[in-house]
Each structure stands twice: as C-alpha cells, then as structure tokens.
Design a protein around this motif. Structure first.
Motif, PDB file in Angstrom:
ATOM      1  N   GLY A  41      23.015 -25.231  -8.222  1.00 17.30           N
ATOM      2  CA  GLY A  41      23.235 -25.805  -6.901  1.00 17.30           C
ATOM      3  C   GLY A  41      24.687 -26.118  -6.591  1.00 17.30           C
ATOM      4  O   GLY A  41      24.972 -26.866  -5.661  1.00 17.30           O
ATOM      5  N   SER A  42      25.593 -25.528  -7.332  1.00 12.33           N
ATOM      6  CA  SER A  42      27.022 -25.803  -7.095  1.00 12.33           C
ATOM      7  C   SER A  42      27.624 -24.878  -6.034  1.00 12.33           C
ATOM      8  O   SER A  42      28.805 -24.970  -5.729  1.00 12.33           O
ATOM      9  CB  SER A  42      27.812 -25.689  -8.395  1.00 12.33           C
ATOM     10  N   GLY A  43      26.818 -23.959  -5.488  1.00 11.79           N
ATOM     11  CA  GLY A  43      27.283 -23.087  -4.423  1.00 11.79           C
ATOM     12  C   GLY A  43      28.079 -21.887  -4.884  1.00 11.79           C
ATOM     13  O   GLY A  43      28.846 -21.320  -4.120  1.00 11.79           O
ATOM     14  N   GLN A  44      27.894 -21.474  -6.131  1.00 13.69           N
ATOM     15  CA  GLN A  44      28.700 -20.387  -6.673  1.00 13.69           C
ATOM     16  C   GLN A  44      27.958 -19.073  -6.869  1.00 13.69           C
ATOM     17  O   GLN A  44      28.581 -18.026  -6.907  1.00 13.69           O
ATOM     18  CB  GLN A  44      29.303 -20.817  -8.003  1.00 13.69           C
ATOM     19  N   CYS A  45      26.624 -19.096  -6.972  1.00 13.69           N
ATOM     20  CA  CYS A  45      25.926 -17.859  -7.319  1.00 13.69           C
ATOM     21  C   CYS A  45      25.277 -17.170  -6.121  1.00 13.69           C
ATOM     22  O   CYS A  45      25.024 -15.979  -6.173  1.00 13.69           O
ATOM     23  CB  CYS A  45      24.890 -18.115  -8.412  1.00 13.69           C
ATOM     24  N   GLU A  65      34.457 -24.822   2.129  1.00 10.49           N
ATOM     25  CA  GLU A  65      35.385 -23.786   1.659  1.00 10.49           C
ATOM     26  C   GLU A  65      34.756 -22.854   0.622  1.00 10.49           C
ATOM     27  O   GLU A  65      34.856 -21.632   0.740  1.00 10.49           O
ATOM     28  CB  GLU A  65      36.630 -24.455   1.076  1.00 10.49           C
ATOM     29  N   LEU A  66      34.106 -23.409  -0.390  1.00  6.44           N
ATOM     30  CA  LEU A  66      33.498 -22.577  -1.436  1.00  6.44           C
ATOM     31  C   LEU A  66      32.369 -21.728  -0.866  1.00  6.44           C
ATOM     32  O   LEU A  66      32.292 -20.521  -1.118  1.00  6.44           O
ATOM     33  CB  LEU A  66      32.989 -23.426  -2.597  1.00  6.44           C
ATOM     34  N   GLU A  67      31.496 -22.330  -0.077  1.00  5.12           N
ATOM     35  CA  GLU A  67      30.382 -21.583   0.512  1.00  5.12           C
ATOM     36  C   GLU A  67      30.906 -20.455   1.403  1.00  5.12           C
ATOM     37  O   GLU A  67      30.364 -19.345   1.388  1.00  5.12           O
ATOM     38  CB  GLU A  67      29.489 -22.515   1.332  1.00  5.12           C
TER      39      GLU A  67
END
Length: 101
Positions: A41-45, A65-67
C-alpha cells in the motif's frame, strides 16, 4: 460506516462496507476483491489500480507525486485511474464507485 461500490473485472457490482480512515485498497482487500499489493500500500507497485467513476473523480483528492509517477506505467490506464491505496475513505466518499480494470 459507509459504502464503496465496486465493479469487478466481470462487470459484477458489489457494495462493500467501508470504515472511516481506511484506504480503499484495504476495504477491497478485506472483502477479498483482489490480491493484496506487493508494496503493502505504499503506492509503488500499481497492483491496486482502480478506475474511479467519472462522477466521483473530482471528489477524491488528486494523485500525489509518487502516484503521479506510477499511474502512466499502468496497463489499461484511463483518465480516472487511481491507486486505491492512495484514496483515504471518509464520509464525503460514501457511495464512491470504482472499477477494477
């Protein structure tokens, strides 16, 4: 408590009870609607990719920004694509409708 409406990959509609402060990803995961994301759930995969219904897209906060970096990499991405781990459910989102791509 409230409701998140989900349209699954087969087009079936589900109404899932939602709790204030939970991420939409957690709600979908706990109702067994998809495999939990590898990133937790960290928005990386991008495994928690959903498409927000157009009438709801302006009601969820915009991607961070990451999303915003992950979304263009997703197959089947659309204008209302989001990572469900980045949508925090609140009473203002009661009835939110998302679809699995």
């Amino acid at each position: 408590m409230g409701i998140v409406r989900l349209i699954d990959r087969q087009g079936n509609r589900h109404e899932l009870q939602a709790l204030e402060g939970w991420r939409v990803m957690e709600i979908l995961r706990d109702w067994g609607m998809f495999v939990p994301p590898r990133c937790g759930g960290s928005g990386q995969c991008g495994m928690c990719h959903v498409k927000v219904a157009e009438d709801w897209s302006g009601k969820v906060l915009p991607p961070g920004e990451l999303e915003a970096k992950v979304l263009p990499l997703l197959p089947g991405r659309g204008e209302t694509s989001r990572l469900s781990c980045q949508i925090l459910w609140s009473e203002t989102l009661d009835g939110l409708t998302v679809a699995l791509p």
